[in-house]
Write an enzyme that holds these catalytic residues in place. Structure first.
Site, PDB file in Angstrom:
ATOM      1  CG  ASP A  51     -28.398  35.572 -18.842  1.00 21.74           C
ATOM      2  OD1 ASP A  51     -28.507  34.329 -18.930  1.00 21.74           O
ATOM      3  OD2 ASP A  51     -29.353  36.332 -18.565  1.00 21.74           O
ATOM      4  CG  HIS A 110     -34.251  36.445 -17.148  1.00 18.00           C
ATOM      5  ND1 HIS A 110     -33.280  36.381 -18.120  1.00 18.00           N
ATOM      6  CD2 HIS A 110     -35.436  36.483 -17.806  1.00 18.00           C
ATOM      7  CE1 HIS A 110     -33.847  36.404 -19.323  1.00 18.00           C
ATOM      8  NE2 HIS A 110     -35.158  36.465 -19.158  1.00 18.00           N
ATOM      9  CE  LYS A 114     -31.398  48.671 -18.662  1.00 17.86           C
ATOM     10  NZ  LYS A 114     -30.942  49.973 -19.099  1.00 17.86           N
ATOM     11  CE  LYS A 170     -32.678  39.624 -13.594  1.00 18.75           C
ATOM     12  NZ  LYS A 170     -31.562  38.679 -13.903  1.00 18.75           N
ATOM     13  CE1 TYR A 216     -34.033  44.698 -22.157  1.00 17.77           C
ATOM     14  CE2 TYR A 216     -35.579  42.925 -22.623  1.00 17.77           C
ATOM     15  CZ  TYR A 216     -34.806  43.638 -21.734  1.00 17.77           C
ATOM     16  OH  TYR A 216     -34.792  43.277 -20.410  1.00 17.77           O
TER      17      TYR A 216
HETATM   18  C1  F6R Z   1     -33.844  41.929 -16.779  1.00 19.66           C
HETATM   19  C2  F6R Z   1     -34.229  40.563 -17.074  1.00 19.66           C
HETATM   20  C3  F6R Z   1     -35.610  40.109 -16.792  1.00 19.66           C
HETATM   21  C4  F6R Z   1     -36.387  39.873 -18.079  1.00 19.66           C
HETATM   22  C5  F6R Z   1     -37.847  39.483 -17.809  1.00 19.66           C
HETATM   23  C6  F6R Z   1     -38.569  39.077 -19.086  1.00 19.66           C
HETATM   24  O1  F6R Z   1     -32.528  42.182 -17.147  1.00 19.66           O
HETATM   25  O2  F6R Z   1     -33.446  39.781 -17.599  1.00 19.66           O
HETATM   26  O3  F6R Z   1     -36.283  41.014 -15.943  1.00 19.66           O
HETATM   27  O4  F6R Z   1     -36.356  41.031 -18.869  1.00 19.66           O
HETATM   28  O5  F6R Z   1     -37.898  38.367 -16.935  1.00 19.66           O
HETATM   29  O6  F6R Z   1     -37.839  38.072 -19.677  1.00 19.66           O
HETATM   30  P1  F6R Z   1     -38.313  37.248 -20.970  1.00 19.66           P
HETATM   31  O7  F6R Z   1     -38.585  38.265 -22.045  1.00 19.66           O
HETATM   32  O8  F6R Z   1     -37.149  36.355 -21.244  1.00 19.66           O
HETATM   33  O9  F6R Z   1     -39.551  36.504 -20.573  1.00 19.66           O
HETATM   34 MG    MG Z   2     -31.134  36.377 -17.892  1.00 21.44          MG
HETATM   35 MG    MG Z   3     -28.112  38.922 -15.522  1.00 21.57          MG
END
Ligand code: F6R
Ligand code: MG
Ligand code: MG
Length: 371
Positions: free
Chosen positions: A12, A19, A237, A133, A234
């Site tokens: 990614d 995302h 995933k 995800k 973190y």
């Molecule tokens: C799960 C994922 C998303 C982000 C969520 C918050 O793997 O990538 O659910 O965790 O959108 O993302 P940020 O912290 O980048 O705003």
């Molecule tokens: Mg992403």
């Molecule tokens: Mg992904």
């Protein structure tokens, strides 16, 4: 016979929007790099795909597993696409490229890797699974069903070349150990471990020596990279990928797709913090939208022909998976209704790998002794 290697390497390196999916310009950039490598004779063939927000490089070559040139090419490709992602200000540009500079092997640097090296058979069907995800343990259930469950795989019962079963290589990804189980003899021991899918992960499956496929050739491989262990914090995933060979002494194509008719629960989804159903979808439907999900899986089917990857066939673009999708949506509603409550939200032990510990830390001083 010269062996062929198929390498599936993903990262990614920027989502669009948020995302949800990969911008086409990243795919175009990756294709340019891959095309050049094919013209230079490094790759036999390639395909660039996306599963949700993950850019997927599927390459065939003669360099073997863990080849520096191939891993270097993948790293260079992700770097080039990251430049584009930065220019477009895509979300999380360069997110999974954790190392500063490539130093011989892409493992432990952020991207997920699944590689198989084998002597190509007269007909060599291959499926590349890509999930978004969720985490590597999400493959335990289907890989178990495919290679060990006679209720899923009729060949285990009726095909003499499969009747002896398969050998499972299981990794403890937390303590960095591995163990092999011969099945069906050790089926219950296998299940004792792989049911705990955040720690014990099926890494590879091998045939037994009664199989027409040589016993030392893996017939399935799963990416097991955990970003948290590399980054120490973190970073989302570790959306996993897998390669599975099929037919003629191995599970039939329909047997390796069958487990996905059940939208089983996986962990990941929103903020890598929630349990939810895995939904098998077509390539076109692989963007993660609802609550950043639900977690999705695509299946790209190929016939390998002298190293060429003839395909892909978009295998879940099929009405026979409509019920699985409907059921997944029904389960998604049910799970979502729990809001922040377990078991929709992951148990505390698993939340260690998310941003929740920062919140808990803030509350630490507020606690008083109970009577
Ligand atoms: C799960 C994922 C998303 C982000 C969520 C918050 O793997 O990538 O659910 O965790 O959108 O993302 P940020 O912290 O980048 O705003
Ligand atoms: Mg992403
Ligand atoms: Mg992904």
């Amino acid at each position: 016979m010269e062996k062929i290697t198929v390498s599936l390497i993903k990262a990614d390196i920027g989502g669009f929007p948020g995302h949800s999916t990969v911008h086409h310009k990243l795919i175009d950039t990756a294709k340019e790099q891959m095309q050049q490598a094919m013209e230079d004779g490094l790759l036999v063939d390639y395909h660039v795909l996306n599963a949700g927000d993950d850019l997927q490089l599927l390459m065939s070559h003669r360099k073997g597993v863990d080849a520096e040139e191939i891993h270097g090419l993948a790293w260079k490709t992700f770097e080039a696409a990251t430049e584009v992602a930065k220019e477009l200000k895509l979300h999380g540009a360069g997110q999974d490229l954790l190392g500063d500079a490539f130093s011989g092997n892409i493992r432990g640097m952020g991207p997920g890797i699944a590689e198989l090296e084998f002597v190509e058979r007269g007909s060599e069907p291959l499926v590349a699974y890509m999930m978004d995800k969720t985490e590597p343990g999400a493959f335990n259930y289907p890989i178990y069903k495919i290679f060990a469950d006679p209720f899923n795989t009729a060949g285990l019962v009726v095909d003499p070349t499969m009747h002896a079963g398969y050998v499972f290589e299981v990794w403890d990804i937390k303590d960095k150990k591995k163990v092999f189980f011969r099945c069906p003899e050790e089926l219950y021991s296998l299940l004792a471990l792989i049911g705990a899918k955040s720690k014990y992960i099926i890494k590879r499956v091998f045939p037994k020596d009664t199989s027409p496929v040589p016993a030392e050739e893996a017939v399935a491989v799963i990416s097991t990279e955990k970003l948290f262990f590399t980054a120490g914090k973190y970073v989302g995933k570790d959306d996993p990928v897998a390669l599975v060979r099929s037919q003629s002494g191995l599970p039939a194509l329909g047997e390796i797709l069958e487990p996905f008719s059940m939208p089983y629960l996986v962990s990941g989804w929103m903020r890598g913090s929630h349990n939810g159903p895995i939904m098998p979808v077509s390539f076109a439907d692989s963007q993660c939208t609802r609550f950043d999900g639900p977690p999705r899986v695509i299946a790209a089917g190929f016939q390998v022909s002298n190293g060429r990857l003839v395909g892909p066939a978009d295998l879940f673009d099929d009405p026979s998976y409509d019920f699985a999708r409907s059921k997944a949506l029904e389960i998604a509603d049910y799970m979502r209704a729990h809001g922040p409550f377990e078991p929709h939200r992951l148990p505390l032990e698993e939340m260690e790998y998310t941003t929740l510990p920062d919140i808990l830390k803030k509350l630490e001083d507020r606690f008083e002794d109970t009577d």
